[in-house]
Design an enzyme around this catalytic site. Structure first.
Site, short mmCIF file in Angstrom:
data_model
loop_
_atom_site.label_atom_id
_atom_site.label_comp_id
_atom_site.label_asym_id
_atom_site.label_seq_id
_atom_site.Cartn_x
_atom_site.Cartn_y
_atom_site.Cartn_z
N ARG A 123 17.77 -6.90 -17.46
CA ARG A 123 16.74 -6.05 -16.86
C ARG A 123 15.37 -6.72 -16.85
O ARG A 123 14.49 -6.32 -16.09
CB ARG A 123 16.69 -4.70 -17.59
CG ARG A 123 15.79 -3.65 -16.97
CD ARG A 123 16.21 -2.25 -17.40
NE ARG A 123 16.36 -2.12 -18.83
CZ ARG A 123 15.37 -1.82 -19.68
NH1 ARG A 123 14.14 -1.65 -19.22
NH2 ARG A 123 15.60 -1.68 -20.96
N TYR A 182 4.75 0.82 7.69
CA TYR A 182 6.15 1.08 7.38
C TYR A 182 6.28 2.46 6.74
O TYR A 182 5.62 2.76 5.75
CB TYR A 182 6.71 0.01 6.44
CG TYR A 182 8.12 0.32 6.01
CD1 TYR A 182 9.14 0.43 6.96
CD2 TYR A 182 8.43 0.58 4.69
CE1 TYR A 182 10.43 0.76 6.57
CE2 TYR A 182 9.71 0.91 4.30
CZ TYR A 182 10.71 1.00 5.25
OH TYR A 182 11.98 1.34 4.88
N ASP A 196 1.26 -6.87 3.64
CA ASP A 196 2.67 -6.81 4.00
C ASP A 196 2.83 -7.58 5.31
O ASP A 196 2.47 -7.08 6.38
CB ASP A 196 3.11 -5.35 4.18
CG ASP A 196 4.58 -5.22 4.60
OD1 ASP A 196 5.22 -6.26 4.86
OD2 ASP A 196 5.06 -4.07 4.69
#
Length: 385
Positions: A55, A107, A180
């Protein structure tokens, strides 16, 4: 001819060779996969390597992160199980009450995250029209704004924002800039070099390029407290990218330069063919000189405009939907950046709360023959009317 044996290798060479990776024990050229979820400590009970539990990190994921960091010119990169989980980690790493400035159209998944945080009072969100630097400046709260979010080119109308100018606005107010640039991956746009603090990519898209991985990437110009908080959030949420997906991402990135070059070439051919078409209201593609953001896009991408464009049909929304249904080569599917071409009626997918033209069709152009794709769109438009 002058030969410079000591000159640095080009990004294309480093990418194709996965950072010149050769497996030491066998000489294997394909990077190995390390699937272990846990690691035994040494005789002194210390970790043998900087790995304890899956993890936190893993050799295969670290290798993929190193490739992206090299491509971005980043101090560090973190990979997540999806683009959405990467965006979520950034927003949740911000302190409660932080002010965020973001486009009103972007988005839709990330926009919904922001709207949720705003509605619950955890964050304060102000919006600006994508590409409008004056409106971005007006939305800033000097000393209070923590983060400015830029999506360029903006999905799905491909509005272009000047990253360097946006960085100046953010830094002038004491905020960080995150970009982005999923539609123009770092072989096109190196946002950190243009002044961004954090570069975000949905690695599901162009970085992987084969429609078989979901992943998100965050790269940072300088590490610090916010970056540490983002990394901790990834560990606490358990959203590190898994080993096999990281291996697929490495495989995909080795052909990134070739794929995006072909996709750009195809998209430009399609845009040029359909600009002024009798069945279309408009073609939206930054690679066209008629696009209002063309000059900025050319500067930010070195002319590698990417494979994303949109067309707005004449008629009504049903005409656009029927065009998508009539395509034989363009698959009617969500996502983008794969080697196969996709077509999507954006209003249907994004829903009623998203401000997008009812007749807009988003095209993700693949690596097929350009004329075949043009012929397919021509027959689909004719069939729809």
């Amino acid at each position: 001819m002058t030969i410079r044996p000591n000159r640095p290798l080009s990004p294309a060479t480093r990418l194709a060779q996965a950072l010149h990776h050769v497996e030491e024990r066998t000489g294997a050229l394909a990077p190995p996969i390390q699937p272990s979820s846990t690691y035994a400590r040494g005789a002194d009970y210390a970790p043998r390597q900087p790995y304890i539990y899956r993890r936190d990190s893993n050799e295969t994921t670290d290798h993929a992160e190193a490739i992206i960091a090299d491509l971005e010119g980043a101090a560090a990169t973190l990979l997540f199980a999806s683009g959405m989980s990467a965006a979520c980690a950034v927003l949740e790493a911000l302190p409660p009450g932080a002010h965020v400035v973001a486009p009103g159209v972007m988005y839709h998944g990330v926009l919904q995250q922001m709207q949720h945080h705003h509605a619950t009072g955890r964050l304060s969100i102000s919006h600006y029209p994508a590409g409008d630097l004056d409106a971005m400046q007006a939305a800033m709260r000097p000393g209070q704004t923590a983060l400015v979010w830029v999506e360029t080119p903006n999905n799905p109308d491909w509005t272009v924002t000047d990253i360097a100018a946006a960085a100046g606005i953010a830094q002038g107010a004491g905020a960080r800039l995150i970009t982005d640039c999923t539609a123009t991956p770092p072989c096109c746009t190196r946002a950190l070099e243009l002044g961004a603090d954090i570069s975000f990519h949905s690695a599901t898209k162009y970085l992987n390029g084969h429609s078989d991985v979901t992943a998100g990437a965050l790269s940072v110009r300088d590490t610090g407290a916010l970056w540490d908080a983002i990394a901790k959030m990834r560990t606490l949420q358990g959203t590190v990218l898994h080993s096999f997906d990281a291996w697929l991402l490495i495989r995909g990135m080795r052909t990134l330069m070739l794929r995006v070059a072909r996709q750009t070439e195809n998209a430009l051919a399609i845009a040029r063919h359909f600009e002024g078409h009798d069945l279309l209201q408009s073609v939206l593609y930054p690679g066209l000189p008629s696009h209002p953001g063309h000059a900025v896009a050319a500067r930010q991408t070195d002319g590698m405009f990417g494979g994303m464009l949109s067309i707005i049909t004449k008629g009504n929304a049903q005409t656009a939907i029927d065009t998508a249904r009539a395509c034989r080569l363009f698959y009617p599917a969500t996502s983008l950046g794969g080697v196969e071409s996709l077509i999507e009626h954006r209003k249907t997918v994004s829903g009623p709360g998203f401000d997008v033209h009812a007749n807009l069709l988003r095209l993700s152009v693949g690596i097929e023959d350009a004329q075949d794709l043009i012929d397919d769109l021509e027959q689909a438009l004719r069939a729809a009317v």
